[in-house]
Design an enzyme around this catalytic site. Structure first.
Site, PDB file in Angstrom:
ATOM      1  N   CYS A  92     -62.407 -34.160 -24.475  1.00 56.67           N
ATOM      2  CA  CYS A  92     -63.351 -35.066 -25.128  1.00 56.67           C
ATOM      3  C   CYS A  92     -64.097 -34.371 -26.269  1.00 56.67           C
ATOM      4  O   CYS A  92     -64.538 -33.233 -26.143  1.00 56.67           O
ATOM      5  CB  CYS A  92     -64.358 -35.577 -24.104  1.00 56.67           C
ATOM      6  SG  CYS A  92     -65.580 -36.696 -24.820  1.00 56.67           S
TER       7      CYS A  92
ATOM      8  N   CYS B  21     -56.257 -39.864 -23.408  1.00 59.14           N
ATOM      9  CA  CYS B  21     -56.851 -40.773 -24.408  1.00 59.14           C
ATOM     10  C   CYS B  21     -57.500 -40.065 -25.599  1.00 59.14           C
ATOM     11  O   CYS B  21     -57.320 -40.504 -26.739  1.00 59.14           O
ATOM     12  CB  CYS B  21     -57.873 -41.702 -23.751  1.00 59.14           C
ATOM     13  SG  CYS B  21     -57.147 -42.860 -22.590  1.00 59.14           S
TER      14      CYS B  21
ATOM     15  N   CYS C 113     -52.261 -52.321 -12.600  1.00 63.02           N
ATOM     16  CA  CYS C 113     -51.903 -53.314 -11.568  1.00 63.02           C
ATOM     17  C   CYS C 113     -50.538 -52.995 -10.962  1.00 63.02           C
ATOM     18  O   CYS C 113     -50.388 -52.956  -9.741  1.00 63.02           O
ATOM     19  CB  CYS C 113     -51.908 -54.724 -12.149  1.00 63.02           C
ATOM     20  SG  CYS C 113     -53.521 -55.233 -12.754  1.00 63.02           S
TER      21      CYS C 113
ATOM     22  N   CYS D 144     -55.755 -49.989 -18.141  1.00 55.99           N
ATOM     23  CA  CYS D 144     -56.165 -51.400 -18.121  1.00 55.99           C
ATOM     24  C   CYS D 144     -56.760 -51.738 -19.487  1.00 55.99           C
ATOM     25  O   CYS D 144     -57.959 -51.848 -19.635  1.00 55.99           O
ATOM     26  CB  CYS D 144     -57.184 -51.612 -16.996  1.00 55.99           C
ATOM     27  SG  CYS D 144     -57.482 -53.346 -16.594  1.00 55.99           S
TER      28      CYS D 144
ATOM     29  N   CYS E 174     -70.122 -42.314 -17.768  1.00 58.53           N
ATOM     30  CA  CYS E 174     -68.764 -41.944 -18.182  1.00 58.53           C
ATOM     31  C   CYS E 174     -67.981 -41.335 -17.007  1.00 58.53           C
ATOM     32  O   CYS E 174     -68.455 -40.427 -16.332  1.00 58.53           O
ATOM     33  CB  CYS E 174     -68.816 -40.952 -19.332  1.00 58.53           C
ATOM     34  SG  CYS E 174     -67.173 -40.488 -19.903  1.00 58.53           S
TER      35      CYS E 174
ATOM     36  N   CYS F  21     -60.027 -46.231 -16.237  1.00 60.51           N
ATOM     37  CA  CYS F  21     -59.045 -47.292 -15.992  1.00 60.51           C
ATOM     38  C   CYS F  21     -57.645 -46.778 -15.658  1.00 60.51           C
ATOM     39  O   CYS F  21     -56.785 -47.570 -15.288  1.00 60.51           O
ATOM     40  CB  CYS F  21     -58.990 -48.251 -17.172  1.00 60.51           C
ATOM     41  SG  CYS F  21     -58.016 -47.685 -18.580  1.00 60.51           S
TER      42      CYS F  21
ATOM     43  N   HIS G 241     -62.207 -35.555 -19.755  1.00 62.15           N
ATOM     44  CA  HIS G 241     -63.304 -34.605 -19.955  1.00 62.15           C
ATOM     45  C   HIS G 241     -62.821 -33.282 -20.571  1.00 62.15           C
ATOM     46  O   HIS G 241     -63.580 -32.614 -21.273  1.00 62.15           O
ATOM     47  CB  HIS G 241     -63.897 -34.351 -18.566  1.00 62.15           C
ATOM     48  CG  HIS G 241     -65.228 -33.704 -18.541  1.00 62.15           C
ATOM     49  ND1 HIS G 241     -66.330 -34.204 -19.193  1.00 62.15           N
ATOM     50  CD2 HIS G 241     -65.658 -32.594 -17.891  1.00 62.15           C
ATOM     51  CE1 HIS G 241     -67.374 -33.432 -18.935  1.00 62.15           C
ATOM     52  NE2 HIS G 241     -66.988 -32.448 -18.167  1.00 62.15           N
TER      53      HIS G 241
ATOM     54  N   CYS H 183     -73.247 -36.568 -25.171  1.00 59.32           N
ATOM     55  CA  CYS H 183     -72.366 -36.867 -24.040  1.00 59.32           C
ATOM     56  C   CYS H 183     -72.837 -38.117 -23.278  1.00 59.32           C
ATOM     57  O   CYS H 183     -74.039 -38.333 -23.089  1.00 59.32           O
ATOM     58  CB  CYS H 183     -72.351 -35.657 -23.099  1.00 59.32           C
ATOM     59  SG  CYS H 183     -71.574 -35.984 -21.528  1.00 59.32           S
TER      60      CYS H 183
ATOM     61  N   CYS I 136     -52.698 -59.985 -16.270  1.00 58.54           N
ATOM     62  CA  CYS I 136     -53.365 -60.817 -17.276  1.00 58.54           C
ATOM     63  C   CYS I 136     -52.602 -60.828 -18.595  1.00 58.54           C
ATOM     64  O   CYS I 136     -53.078 -61.376 -19.578  1.00 58.54           O
ATOM     65  CB  CYS I 136     -54.784 -60.303 -17.502  1.00 58.54           C
ATOM     66  SG  CYS I 136     -54.834 -58.668 -18.280  1.00 58.54           S
TER      67      CYS I 136
ATOM     68  N   CYS J 222     -51.215 -55.894 -20.608  1.00 60.12           N
ATOM     69  CA  CYS J 222     -50.323 -54.742 -20.792  1.00 60.12           C
ATOM     70  C   CYS J 222     -49.303 -55.039 -21.892  1.00 60.12           C
ATOM     71  O   CYS J 222     -49.050 -54.201 -22.757  1.00 60.12           O
ATOM     72  CB  CYS J 222     -49.607 -54.409 -19.477  1.00 60.12           C
ATOM     73  SG  CYS J 222     -50.732 -54.094 -18.107  1.00 60.12           S
TER      74      CYS J 222
ATOM     75  N   CYS K   5     -65.957 -43.594 -20.639  1.00 60.90           N
ATOM     76  CA  CYS K   5     -64.686 -43.955 -20.006  1.00 60.90           C
ATOM     77  C   CYS K   5     -65.000 -44.652 -18.683  1.00 60.90           C
ATOM     78  O   CYS K   5     -65.882 -44.217 -17.939  1.00 60.90           O
ATOM     79  CB  CYS K   5     -63.893 -42.671 -19.759  1.00 60.90           C
ATOM     80  SG  CYS K   5     -62.494 -42.846 -18.652  1.00 60.90           S
TER      81      CYS K   5
ATOM     82  N   CYS L 205     -62.295 -45.022 -26.333  1.00 68.57           N
ATOM     83  CA  CYS L 205     -63.508 -45.569 -25.716  1.00 68.57           C
ATOM     84  C   CYS L 205     -64.762 -44.754 -26.037  1.00 68.57           C
ATOM     85  O   CYS L 205     -65.765 -45.299 -26.494  1.00 68.57           O
ATOM     86  CB  CYS L 205     -63.309 -45.673 -24.207  1.00 68.57           C
ATOM     87  SG  CYS L 205     -61.894 -46.688 -23.773  1.00 68.57           S
TER      88      CYS L 205
END
Ligand code: SF4
Ligand code: SF4
Length: 365
Positions: free
Chosen positions: A221, A261, A147, A180, A252, A283, A218, A246, A52, A55, A280, A273
């Protein structure tokens, strides 16, 4: 025109990259040298297939360093259909020249149509033919985005085109930086690792660089203390959401997603996120579109610290911790009860461990 990064920014970037690669600050001069010499290093060819363009969009939003800094000062991006200045026969000549010379880094974005190759064609060539062509003389192949790495949304059931990630499509070794979209803060350190050590990084079983993807969301986080204490958001719009408890019960997928992340963050290190208030969705995991199909369905049987070997769920822990707290019993005592270790402590009464009532069994608050 060439944009130059200031020396201060350059050393800052090198320092940040050292931290990302898990190296001490004594490596900063070596990283700076590797980046300075990048212009003499393998050029980069970026080829897009079934995707799409998210990226590239994500890569184009890179800051510290900016996309312009990366493209003009750090790597030599010889071919990228969306942002290169050349077009038509000139662009094709540049591509052929780079491919013929070999030794470049091939960056692949998007899935490959394997079942019905004609489903994805560029200038009369299928994605299957093109990806073989663009990777055959590459020094390394880097798949950016879920992808290219694993097939992504194109490979979601029923997968009408027989879409696959690059490794599964043509059987070559790839370094996968999934997502993603993927995070530019994961792409650049992977490239720098290659420039610095002149070899591919150690990978996990899904082809992801271990220095980035070894741990799960996790594990790092900022809401983990709430998870451990049994404090969950059960519904959006509640005080628990305001208190940033949480998000496990809101679906999640952090407990099963390997990604840094919470440390690398997004959007100029401003947020990610879970910090934005959504769980989450996993992705960066293979097959996440099918495996985590319902983004708001909680994961079943997530292991709870201190309850090793006990098939339990956050529902059980949450309610048990509340009861225990009211009774003045600590988490270790509960864990001991759950694992049967109470029997070794005659001073502590043995309680019957409640039968796990995991999410898959339909427990609801
Ligand atoms: S379940 Fe999600 S929100 Fe809760 S601690 Fe784990 S990663 Fe964070
Ligand atoms: S937190 Fe989860 S859903 Fe968000 S970008 Fe990271 S892996 Fe993807």
């Amino acid at each position: 025109m060439r944009l130059d990064i200031t020396r201060r920014d350059f050393l800052k970037l090198s320092g940040g990259t050292a931290a990302m690669l898990g190296l001490s600050q004594s490596w900063v001069p070596k990283i700076a040298l590797a980046l300075e010499q990048a212009a003499q290093r393998p050029p980069v060819v970026w080829m897009s297939f079934m995707e799409c363009t998210g990226c590239l969009e994500s890569f184009a939003k890179s800051v510290n360093p900016s996309t312009a800094d990366i493209v003009l000062d750090i790597i030599s991006l010889n071919y990228q259909e969306n942002i290169m200045a050349a077009a038509g026969t000139q662009a094709e000549a540049d591509l052929k020249n780079t491919l013929d010379k070999g030794g470049y880094i091939a960056i692949i974005e998007g899935a490959i149509a394997v079942g019905i190759p004609e489903a994805m064609m560029v200038a009369g060539k299928t994605s299957l033919d093109l990806v073989k062509e663009v990777t055959q003389n590459a020094a390394a192949t880097l798949c950016v985005g879920t992808c290219a790495a694993y097939g992504g949304v194109q490979a979601m059931k029923p997968n009408p085109t027989g879409a696959k990630g690059v490794k599964d499509a043509i059987g070559i070794e790839t370094v996968n930086v999934p997502g993603c979209p993927p995070n530019p803060a994961h792409i650049l350190p992977t490239i720098v690792h290659y420039l610095l050590f002149n070899k591919l990084p150690d990978l996990d079983s899904d082809g992801r660089p271990l220095f980035l993807f070894e741990q799960k969301i996790h594990d790092n986080c900022e809401r983990r203390a709430h998870f451990d204490a049994g404090r969950y958001v059960g519904e959006f719009g509640t005080p628990e959401e305001t208190l940033q408890y949480c998000l496990y019960k809101m679906g999640c997928k952090g407990p099963e997603t390997h990604s840094p992340c919470p440390k690398t963050l997004w959007n100029a290190k401003q947020s990610w996120c879970v910090k934005c208030g959504n769980g989450c969705i996993g992705c960066m995991e293979p097959d996440f579109w099918d495996r985590f199909e319902d983004f708001y369905q909680r994961l079943p049987n997530v292991p709870i610290p201190g309850f090793v070997g006990v098939k339990t769920s956050a529902d059980w822990v949450g309610s048990t911790l509340v009861t225990a707290t009211m009774a003045g019993i600590g988490i270790h005592a509960i864990a001991s009860a759950a694992t049967g270790r109470y029997k070794k402590h005659p001073d502590i009464p043995v309680k019957e461990v409640p039968k796990s009532k995991g999410p898959s069994e339909g427990s609801e608050d």
